[in-house]
Motif scaffolding. Structure first.
Motif, short mmCIF file in Angstrom:
data_model
loop_
_atom_site.label_atom_id
_atom_site.label_comp_id
_atom_site.label_asym_id
_atom_site.label_seq_id
_atom_site.Cartn_x
_atom_site.Cartn_y
_atom_site.Cartn_z
N THR A 176 31.68 39.72 34.73
CA THR A 176 32.50 40.24 34.00
C THR A 176 31.81 40.85 33.39
O THR A 176 32.97 42.39 32.44
CB THR A 176 32.80 39.25 33.05
OG1 THR A 176 32.01 38.20 32.67
CG2 THR A 176 34.02 37.86 34.35
N SER A 177 30.84 41.79 32.63
CA SER A 177 29.67 41.94 31.81
C SER A 177 29.03 43.06 31.97
O SER A 177 28.18 42.71 32.85
CB SER A 177 29.46 41.10 30.64
OG SER A 177 28.59 42.17 29.80
N LYS A 275 34.16 44.09 31.32
CA LYS A 275 34.84 43.78 30.47
C LYS A 275 34.88 45.00 29.22
O LYS A 275 35.88 45.30 28.58
CB LYS A 275 35.96 42.31 29.44
CG LYS A 275 33.93 41.66 28.85
CD LYS A 275 34.01 41.07 28.37
CE LYS A 275 32.85 40.32 27.62
NZ LYS A 275 31.98 38.97 28.00
N GLU A 276 34.06 45.44 29.10
CA GLU A 276 33.35 46.70 28.14
C GLU A 276 34.15 47.44 28.50
O GLU A 276 34.31 48.50 27.55
CB GLU A 276 32.32 46.91 27.94
CG GLU A 276 30.93 45.50 27.24
CD GLU A 276 30.77 44.15 28.37
OE1 GLU A 276 30.66 44.88 29.94
OE2 GLU A 276 30.33 43.56 27.64
N GLU A 344 45.65 51.32 34.90
CA GLU A 344 44.06 49.97 34.81
C GLU A 344 42.55 51.10 34.49
O GLU A 344 42.01 51.32 34.07
CB GLU A 344 43.58 49.24 35.93
CG GLU A 344 44.42 48.18 36.16
CD GLU A 344 44.36 47.34 37.51
OE1 GLU A 344 43.07 47.17 37.98
OE2 GLU A 344 44.90 46.64 37.51
#
Lengths: 372, 288
Positions: A176-177, A275-276, A344
């Motif tokens: 996620t990161s 997410k960043e 997005e």
């Protein structure tokens, strides 16, 4: 955006480069037989100019537009000729377009930051929206690209982002990161790859630190370097071209990837945007100021924006196109990334040309890869 | 009369010169057009500035040379020298006994053995490198075989050792062939004489065969060292780009960084190192 995009494997890329050189060597002559088009002021284009007196020379990446485009466009637009030359990389296109004298090229496909640079040099003709009614087919987001708000001198052809492509069956938790790539958990140690193509080498570290991907501040680049050097011992390899293969074979479990290159149609392979945040890359169509066939050039861009033509890129080479009408026609295969929403995508930061400061990224990439 | 007789050979000499020129011209044209002219261009780029989109801005600068002595780039050159030297040394240690044994074989076996040495060259280089990836990768053949024996899996790919292995595999034939031709050419009577004078087989090798094959050793070392030093495909594919060699650096300057002048300067440095080696080799071969 990539140097050698679409051609997914190194040998293929080499072959494509050779082919492009051969084409470049053979092509070049372009008959500018137009009289009506060369009005004194380039800004005054005639909507009903006689296109049969105009011919077009296009330069594009190999395999990026339909093979039959020249014949079909010629027939449809009633221009005297459409010739397509190939380039393997943005650099090669720039070499053609900025060479001294008339390049003879009317329409060029280049990435957004290169269109920006060409425009800064005064080499581009502004897009005359009244000659391109199909601009209405584009998503509203396609007019908000930071390098060219309002599509003043470029028309987007494809777009996408960079993220983490991973094996659902080999990861213990979904990435996620960017931290998952830069400081991989024990189960992924030596099983991740990153890109070395300069701006994309820096991207995960810059985003994790909360900096812009376009930063030219030395201290920010230095901090990114620390992170990248710390990540190096935990990498399987650096890979710009075959990371998809490494994932399919199971050598790697997570790789930094461009969305169009992540083989999500394979079983167990998925794509995540950390997410960043990430980048937004766009490949665009531009019209050269030196073109003597500007009405025909606008007509060609208008023709490509036709949903039937523009959807080809999404259906055949798996790239998202910024054309709402075209995307609505496309049946996305299982697992395809074509469904990423324009809004997005727009969260991503466009990579812009940094001029002289780009050497800082060259140095960063040499320093990181040379470190043992 | 006399002067006429003297004058007669002249056209023949001229004809011979013309003939020589005609036969040499394809080779000369090739060298001038494809070697000297590009080399001249590369040389001239080194003193100019980088264009924003690649290419060259014709404004004089010495910056490219001052960049060259930056520890970053010196380190890359040093790394390349080390990898190439290690490859050459191992190639010599493997290549010499191989060449020596082939030279002792009966003549029909010799041909077969030499074909076996050259055989890999008949396959495309990239394919052979890919074959190594398939052999050594995590789920590759070697690891799955070891897995059956309850061992591994080991990290076999993407090390400096893999780079040396790949280079060694690729260029070993270039070591064996000149060594073979140097050893094969030696007069067997020399060895017989040495034996007759009471030398043991090892002493004969040390005092007769080895010194006489030194030119072959030097040629072989050069043939392996030169392509290893400038290679960029193997460090990228088998080394996972985790260590940079000077070939990678040059390639990146042209294809990624759009910095032709600095790429040219690096290429010039590479050529300078190789020319220095050639001079040393020529000097050593003459003394041997």
């Amino acid at each position: 955006m990539s140097r050698i995009r679409f051609t997914r494997r190194l040998p293929a890329a080499v072959a494509a480069a050779g082919l492009a050189l051969a084409v470049a060597a053979c092509g070049g002559e372009s008959s500018n037989s137009s009289d009506g088009a060369t009005a004194a002021a380039a800004e005054e284009l005639k909507p009903n100019a006689d296109l049969s007196k105009q011919s077009l020379q296009v330069t594009v990446w190999d395999g990026y537009t339909p093979k039959e485009l020249p014949e079909k466009a010629k027939e449809k637009l009633k221009v005297s000729e459409v010739k397509v030359g190939l380039h393997a990389t943005n650099e090669e296109a720039m070499a053609k377009l900025t060479a001294s004298g008339d390049s003879g090229i009317d329409v060029a496909f280049v990435s957004g930051q290169y269109a920006q640079a060409l425009n800064e040099q005064g080499l581009l003709e502004p897009i005359h929206a009244e000659l391109v009614p199909n601009l209405a087919n584009l998503y509203p987001e396609a007019g908000q690209l930071s390098y060219d708000k309002g599509n003043k001198y470029s028309v987007p052809y494809t777009w996408g982002t960079t993220g983490i492509c991973y094996r659902t069956d080999l990861v213990k938790s979904v990435p996620t990161s960017w931290n998952d790539l830069l400081k991989p958990p024990a189960w992924a140690d030596k099983k991740v790859t990153m890109m070395t193509t300069e701006r994309w080498l820096a991207l995960p570290a810059l985003k994790l630190l909360g900096y812009s991907v376009n930063t030219d501040k030395d201290e920010e680049i230095a901090k990114a370097k620390e992170l990248l050097l710390a990540a190096k011992p935990h990498l399987l390899a650096y890979d710009d071209t075959t990371f998809g293969d490494k994932l399919v074979s199971g050598e790697a479990v997570m790789v930094e990837a461009w969305d169009g290159w992540c083989p999500t149609t394979e079983k167990n392979i998925k794509f995540a945007v950390p997410k960043e945040g990430s980048d937004l890359w766009v490949d665009t169509m531009v019209i050269m100021k030196s073109s003597k066939n500007k009405e025909a050039a606008h007509a060609l861009i208008n023709y490509i924006l036709d949903p039937e033509i523009h959807s080809w890129a999404a259906e055949n080479i798996n790239y998202k196109v910024p054309n709402k009408a075209a995307m609505e026609r496309v049946k996305a295969p299982e697992g395809s990334l074509l469904g990423i929403k324009p809004a997005e995508l727009l969260d991503g930061e466009s990579i812009i040309d940094l001029g002289q400061a780009s050497t800082k990224y060259t140095r960063l990439s040499s320093e990181v890869t040379a470190q043992s | 009369m006399k002067s006429e007789a003297k004058a007669r050979p002249a056209p023949r000499v001229r004809g011979r010169r013309l003939g020589a020129f005609v036969f040499l011209s394809p080779g000369l044209t090739y060298l001038v057009v494809l070697l000297l002219v590009p080399l001249g261009l590369v040389l001239s780029y080194t003193v100019f500035q980088r264009g924003r989109f690649g290419g060259v801005v014709y404004e004089f600068t010495t910056e490219n040379f001052t960049r060259l002595i930056d520890p970053l780039y010196l380190g890359v050159v040093g790394n390349s020298l080390r990898i190439a030297a290690l490859t050459t040394l191992i190639a010599l240690l493997i290549g010499y006994p191989t060449a020596y044994l082939i030279a002792q074989l009966p003549s029909r076996w010799k041909t077969l053995a030499l074909v076996a040495v050259v055989l890999p060259f008949w396959t495309n280089f990239i394919i052979r490198v890919y074959a190594w990836i398939m052999l050594l990768s995590g789920p590759g053949l070697v690891n799955s075989a070891l897995g059956k024996l309850g061992l591994g899996p080991y990290e076999l790919l993407y090390h400096e050792g893999t780079i040396v292995t790949g280079l060694l595999y690729s260029y070993l034939p270039l070591m064996v062939l000149p060594l073979y031709s140097a050893i094969e050419r030696l007069d067997p009577q020399l060895r017989e004489a040495s034996a007759n004078l009471g030398a043991s087989a090892f002493t004969t090798f040390r005092k007769v065969t080895l010194p006489l094959s030194v030119p072959g050793v030097l040629t072989g070392c050069l043939f392996v060292f030169v392509p290893s030093f400038g290679n960029f495909v193997i460090p990228e594919m088998l080394g996972g780009s985790k260590s940079t060699m000077v070939g990678n650096l040059i390639r990146d300057q042209f294809l990624k960084a759009r910095d032709w002048p600095f790429g040219s300067t690096l290429a010039l440095a590479l050529i300078a190192v190789l020319v220095a080696l050639l001079i040393v080799q020529a000097w050593a071969a003459r003394r041997a």
